[in-house]
Write an enzyme that holds these catalytic residues in place. Structure first.
Site, PDB file in Angstrom:
ATOM      1  N   CYS A 135      21.848  25.635  40.247  1.00  0.00           N
ATOM      2  CA  CYS A 135      23.188  26.152  39.968  1.00  0.00           C
ATOM      3  C   CYS A 135      24.076  24.966  39.596  1.00  0.00           C
ATOM      4  O   CYS A 135      24.210  24.018  40.392  1.00  0.00           O
ATOM      5  CB  CYS A 135      23.698  26.835  41.226  1.00  0.00           C
ATOM      6  SG  CYS A 135      25.416  27.311  41.158  1.00  0.00           S
ATOM      7  N   CYS A 193      25.580  26.786  32.801  1.00  0.00           N
ATOM      8  CA  CYS A 193      25.456  27.663  33.976  1.00  0.00           C
ATOM      9  C   CYS A 193      24.069  28.266  33.861  1.00  0.00           C
ATOM     10  O   CYS A 193      23.665  28.679  32.761  1.00  0.00           O
ATOM     11  CB  CYS A 193      26.523  28.755  33.932  1.00  0.00           C
ATOM     12  SG  CYS A 193      26.225  30.135  35.072  1.00  0.00           S
ATOM     13  N   THR A 194      23.337  28.309  34.961  1.00  0.00           N
ATOM     14  CA  THR A 194      21.937  28.739  34.860  1.00  0.00           C
ATOM     15  C   THR A 194      21.781  30.229  34.535  1.00  0.00           C
ATOM     16  O   THR A 194      20.697  30.675  34.169  1.00  0.00           O
ATOM     17  CB  THR A 194      21.168  28.407  36.159  1.00  0.00           C
ATOM     18  OG1 THR A 194      21.885  28.953  37.275  1.00  0.00           O
ATOM     19  CG2 THR A 194      21.024  26.911  36.326  1.00  0.00           C
TER      20      THR A 194
HETATM   21  N1  DGL Z   1      24.420  30.090  38.050  1.00  0.00           N
HETATM   22  C1  DGL Z   1      25.462  29.316  38.545  1.00  0.00           C
HETATM   23  C2  DGL Z   1      25.745  28.071  37.741  1.00  0.00           C
HETATM   24  O1  DGL Z   1      24.818  27.503  37.203  1.00  0.00           O
HETATM   25  C3  DGL Z   1      26.650  29.955  39.205  1.00  0.00           C
HETATM   26  C4  DGL Z   1      27.296  31.116  38.574  1.00  0.00           C
HETATM   27  C5  DGL Z   1      28.357  31.677  39.484  1.00  0.00           C
HETATM   28  O2  DGL Z   1      27.990  32.190  40.546  1.00  0.00           O
HETATM   29  O3  DGL Z   1      29.541  31.572  39.149  1.00  0.00           O
HETATM   30  O4  DGL Z   1      26.845  27.612  37.670  1.00  0.00           O
END
Ligand code: DGL
Length: 238
Positions: free
Chosen positions: A73, A182-183
């Site tokens: 994340c 963002c993943t």
């Molecule tokens: N998937 C996450 C990232 O890479 C977080 C997304 C979220 O919960 O806002 O930032």
């Protein structure tokens, strides 16, 4: 070593990282913790994110006895990684940050960085630009409020609305690359490409997988005979 690798994210986003790690390390076994109860992380304060992530890390380390933690994340990595590494020295941590270095090293001239508000506003993201951007390169940070959550909830209408807004906002730029910071975002590569055809999409998943491999080797904790199985844990029934 047959202990598992713990991977965490605020939901399904980190599976884009898990997929790459599994390609490189097919024998390793994993616990994937999807904290969908607390999604989105990217619209919380740093302190809130740290508290949530710290509890998951403790669970994966002390109850599940994981040998390594992968923070899959960008939000949690840019906001909490330094503190986590200082707090837990007993096992290695690997995180993910927006692929700004990749965009700069490959000489893209006009890059958009799409990420959550917490990632865009983080000190780490601004350091990455300072460390990597060369003369003649332009990097535009775009705070994508609501996008990770729309992807988590498979809300296609909302996804398209947000992408349309980004397109309008950047229509005067001659964008040649987009960093998916963002993943969750690699899960909608197809949709992003429809709004931005002929633009290269960059993400950090392969780099993270390589780093996981290096760290396992360095600490001599590889599993060469495992089953490759993944145990999924959701914080909210899904
Ligand atoms: N998937 C996450 C990232 O890479 C977080 C997304 C979220 O919960 O806002 O930032």
């Amino acid at each position: 070593m047959n202990q598992k690798i713990g991977i965490l994210d605020s939901g399904i986003g980190g599976t884009t990282i898990l997929k790459e790690i599994k390609k490189l390390l097919p024998k390793e076994e994993f616990i994937y913790y999807a904290d969908n109860k607390n999604n989105p992380y990217g619209e919380k304060t740093e302190e809130e994110i740290y508290k949530i992530v710290n509890n998951i890390v403790k669970f994966l380390m002390y109850e599940k006895k994981c040998k390594m933690i992968v923070i899959a994340c960008n939000t949690a990595t840019t906001r909490c990684m330094k503190r986590l590494k200082e707090q837990y020295k007993e096992i290695p941590f690997v995180g993910t940050v927006p692929a700004i270095k990749v965009a700069c090293d490959n000489n893209y001239k006009n890059t958009l960085v799409l990420a959550t508000p917490a990632t865009i506003d983080s000190k780490r993201t601004h350091e990455l630009i300072k460390e990597n951007k060369k003369a003649g390169q332009e990097i535009t940070l775009i705070s994508c409020d609501g996008l990770a959550n729309a992807i988590e909830n498979k809300n296609k209408k909302r996804i398209n609305e947000i992408l349309e807004k980004i397109k309008q906002k950047t229509k005067n730029k001659n964008v040649d690359s987009i960093v998916l910071g963002c993943t969750h975002y690699p899960l909608i590569k197809k949709e992003i490409n429809e709004f931005f055809p002929n633009v290269t999409l960059l993400d950090s998943s392969l780099g993270v997988a390589k780093q996981v491999k290096r760290q396992l080797k360095k600490y001599n904790i590889e599993n060469l005979n495992g089953t490759g199985e993944v145990e999924f844990i959701y914080s909210k029934n899904n």
